[in-house]
Each structure stands twice: as C-alpha cells, then as structure tokens.
Motif scaffolding. Structure first.
Motif, PDB file in Angstrom:
ATOM      1  N   UNK A 222       0.872  -1.172   0.000  1.00 42.05           N
ATOM      2  CA  UNK A 222       0.000   0.000   0.000  1.00 42.05           C
ATOM      3  C   UNK A 222       0.911   1.224   0.000  1.00 42.05           C
ATOM      4  N   UNK A 223       0.802   2.040  -1.025  1.00 40.06           N
ATOM      5  CA  UNK A 223       1.718   3.163  -1.219  1.00 40.06           C
ATOM      6  C   UNK A 223       0.998   4.457  -0.823  1.00 40.06           C
ATOM      7  N   UNK A 224       1.436   5.034   0.277  1.00 38.12           N
ATOM      8  CA  UNK A 224       0.778   6.241   0.781  1.00 38.12           C
ATOM      9  C   UNK A 224       1.659   7.477   0.705  1.00 38.12           C
ATOM     10  N   UNK A 225       2.847   7.344   0.076  1.00 35.11           N
ATOM     11  CA  UNK A 225       3.717   8.501  -0.044  1.00 35.11           C
ATOM     12  C   UNK A 225       5.082   8.111  -0.575  1.00 35.11           C
TER      13      UNK A 225
ATOM     14  N   UNK B 209      -2.955  -0.674  -3.235  1.00 33.96           N
ATOM     15  CA  UNK B 209      -3.621   0.636  -3.177  1.00 33.96           C
ATOM     16  C   UNK B 209      -2.548   1.704  -3.226  1.00 33.96           C
ATOM     17  N   UNK B 210      -2.901   2.865  -3.756  1.00 28.55           N
ATOM     18  CA  UNK B 210      -1.958   3.969  -3.826  1.00 28.55           C
ATOM     19  C   UNK B 210      -2.702   5.292  -3.714  1.00 28.55           C
TER      20      UNK B 210
ATOM     21  N   UNK C  48      -5.909   5.574   0.703  1.00 32.97           N
ATOM     22  CA  UNK C  48      -7.082   4.892   0.158  1.00 32.97           C
ATOM     23  C   UNK C  48      -7.815   4.072   1.213  1.00 32.97           C
ATOM     24  N   UNK C  49      -9.143   4.129   1.186  1.00 32.36           N
ATOM     25  CA  UNK C  49      -9.959   3.405   2.162  1.00 32.36           C
ATOM     26  C   UNK C  49      -9.678   1.905   2.069  1.00 32.36           C
ATOM     27  N   UNK C  50      -9.719   1.236   3.197  1.00 29.83           N
ATOM     28  CA  UNK C  50      -9.388  -0.191   3.247  1.00 29.83           C
ATOM     29  C   UNK C  50     -10.233  -1.010   2.274  1.00 29.83           C
TER      30      UNK C  50
END
Length: 366
Positions: free
Chosen positions: A97-100, A120-121, A131-133
């Motif tokens: 999961x890429x959040x930054x 998710x990204x 992004x919401x789970x």
C-alpha cells in the motif's frame, strides 16, 4: 549559545538530557578506562548496555514474548530490501500500500524474484489521503502486506480510525515501516507480523534500525541471500553477527530509558495530540496565509508540511525562523514549502514558539 528548537525530519533532535549523559560518558564509561565507543561489542560492559536497551524497548513498546527484537545497521531502506529477501520466496506475491514517497521507495528495494502487487496507492491525489481499506486489492495468500505507518515527507499517517494504525489484512501478516512514528503512541504489536524503524527520528541517532518480528516468520526460507542478510542469523547472534554500531545502540538505549521515565507511549500520545493540535490550529486559522493539503483524518502528528500563500516569502520565513531559534523547517525537495517535524524529543514549548513566530510573520508580511 542556546540550543535551537530543531524541527528537522531526521537526523532529528535528541533529548537534551540524553545528549548530556552521552557527553559525560564519551570519554570514559564508568571506571572502565575507555569510552563505550572503544569497547568490544562482546565485552561485559557493552553486553549489559545492549541487554538493557532491548529490555527497555520491549517495555516501551509492550513487545510480546513471541516477537524477536533486532538492532541492525543501516536505515529503513535497508530493511525494505531485507524483508522481501527473508519472508518472500521466489514467485511469491507481496502486497504494498503506497501512501507517499517512502512507500514508493520500499517498492524499489524489491528483487525481480517476487511478484509485486500495489494493492492501493494515494498517488493520484498527490498523497493527500490514504485509500480506504475497502478499496485495497489484496492478494489471497500473499507473503505479506506492507504499509508505511507515517509518511515523513507527505505528512499522512494511519490514524486511529484504521486501528491505530493497523488495518485488517486477515491471515496475511502485516509489515509496517514505523520509522517516523514509532513510540509516539501505544500500538498493538500483535496485529503485525513485523515492524521496523530507522532510529533517527524518535529512537536515537542515524545508522541504527530496530526490527520487531514474530518469531515463527523467521522460519520462512525466503530468497537465496548471504548470511549477513539473514534475520534469523542476526537473532541467533544477539544482533552481533558482525560488529554493530555500538555508540548508536548505546544512545538509543538512553532514549528508550528517557521515554520510559517521561511516562512511556501513553504520555507521548498525549503530547503528540497537544503539539499537532497547536500547529494545525495555527495553519487552519491563518485565513489561507498558511495551508496544509492533507485530508484531516490522516494528518500526521509527527511531520507537518505547510505552505505559505506566496512561495516568494519562503526564504524570508526560513531566515527569520533561524533568527528566532527555530531550525530544520525547510520542506523536502519533493514538495517544497515548509515542514515541521515534531517527534517525541520536541517539547510543546518548541511548538508554541513556532506558532508564535508564524503568527508574527503573518502580521508583518501578510
């Protein structure tokens, strides 16, 4: 010269009392006739330091017995390469999961031997949200799911709505980079298969990483690798498979003890709320002179990026801040602007001083 309030993102400020203790111990450790940095890592003096540091970290983070603790050289990026080598066999799928920025960096450390699924990204909206789970596209039977608990550059963090901050990944173990938020609040270690953190933000000096891993996962074969890259071998040798960075380990131990003496993660959770609340209130209440673009529900309490309404004022803002004893506020080159990192060692008085300066600068230049 008085010490400034240091808002640098890492290497970050260390508690002043820790620095004074290290200063006192630098020339001679007790009555050993030598500095702690000059002693054998397998000698009784340093072994006692290492044993206490691990015990204190276990207490601080409430680490269950079924989890091993490793003290390793290098930063979080090194661990990003090692986790796939140790826990994903050739042909396995790993979910990210890429959040930054640091989530993207983790992807670049993977070998072609594994299949990578970006579950998710947040890149499409500039990493202003997570992004919401329910939108995550997880792989059944993946080797693990990887998240970045707090993004140091983009200022987004998995907050309590996620389970503070662990999302549910079912039977697939959750791995998390906690480099910039570890020990800032209580976390349930049992919800993770592995957490790791570069020390240079909340735990100590640069050059040391901490890995907390469920022991049964160490039985995985992983990918072919040199023994020095094998977590199980490091555990079997008490994190001394090769000569460790002893001074960094010693300093981290002092920081663990300081955090426990201050009240532990529950107290730093309270302080983090107070400090972040003061700073975000100043930004949001500035009428647009300052702004933070991150969705409120995932705003980081550790790293607060903000921007002036006119970027032409940035240089003057930073110069005035330095004159006011506020350093380390320049934003990362990826985003520009400003960034205030308010880790555990930053006192609330430092944030109040920053807020007062921001308000004064707006009055003069707004």
């Amino acid at each position: 010269m008085a010490r400034a309030y240091n808002f640098a993102p890492g290497p970050a400020a260390l508690p002043e009392s820790v620095l004074k203790q290290a200063q006192a111990d630098m020339l001679e450790w007790g009555d050993a006739g030598a500095s702690i940095v000059e002693m054998s890592h397998r000698g009784p003096e340093f072994m006692a330091v290492a044993t206490r540091a691990e015990a204190d970290l276990r207490t601080l983070l409430a680490v269950p017995d079924e989890y091993a603790v490793l003290f390793l050289q290098g930063g979080a990026t090194t661990q990003q390469a090692l986790i796939a080598l140790n826990f994903a066999a050739p042909g396995d799928t790993v979910d990210y999961v890429v959040s930054g920025h640091w989530g993207r960096t983790a992807l670049r450390q993977l070998t072609p031997a594994v299949a990578v699924n970006v579950a998710a990204s947040g890149e499409a909206d500039g990493f202003r949200t997570i992004p919401a789970r329910e939108t995550w596209r997880l792989t059944p039977g993946a080797a693990y799911v990887h998240i970045t608990a707090n993004e140091t550059i983009h200022g987004v963090e998995f907050r309590p709505a996620w389970g503070a901050p662990a999302p549910d990944t079912g039977d697939v173990p959750l791995f998390a980079d906690f480099s910039s938020s570890i020990a800032s609040e209580p976390i349930d270690i049992s919800r993770y298969g592995l957490i790791y953190a570069g020390a240079q933000k909340n735990l100590g000096p640069v050059g040391l990483s901490v890995v907390v891993v469920r022991r049964d996962l160490l039985e995985r074969a992983g990918q072919p690798r040199a023994d020095i890259f094998n977590y199980a071998s490091h555990l079997a040798n008490d994190s001394m498979l090769n000569t460790p960075p002893t001074w960094n380990w010693y300093l981290a131990g002092l920081v663990f003890r300081w955090m426990l003496d201050q009240g532990g993660t529950s107290e730093f959770d309270r302080r983090s709320d107070e400090k972040a609340g003061l700073l975000y209130a100043a930004i949001d209440g500035s009428g647009g002179f300052y702004r933070n673009d991150v969705a409120h529900e995932v705003r980081s309490r550790m790293n607060v990026p903000f921007f002036l309404t006119d970027p032409a004022l940035d240089a003057d803002f930073l110069a005035g801040a330095r004159e006011a004893g506020l350093i380390g506020l320049k934003g990362h080159r990826v985003l520009g602007g400003m960034r205030a990192s308010i880790y555990n060692a930053m006192p609330v008085e430092g944030v109040r001083a920053l807020v007062a300066y921001m308000q004064d600068f707006q009055q003069r230049r707004g």
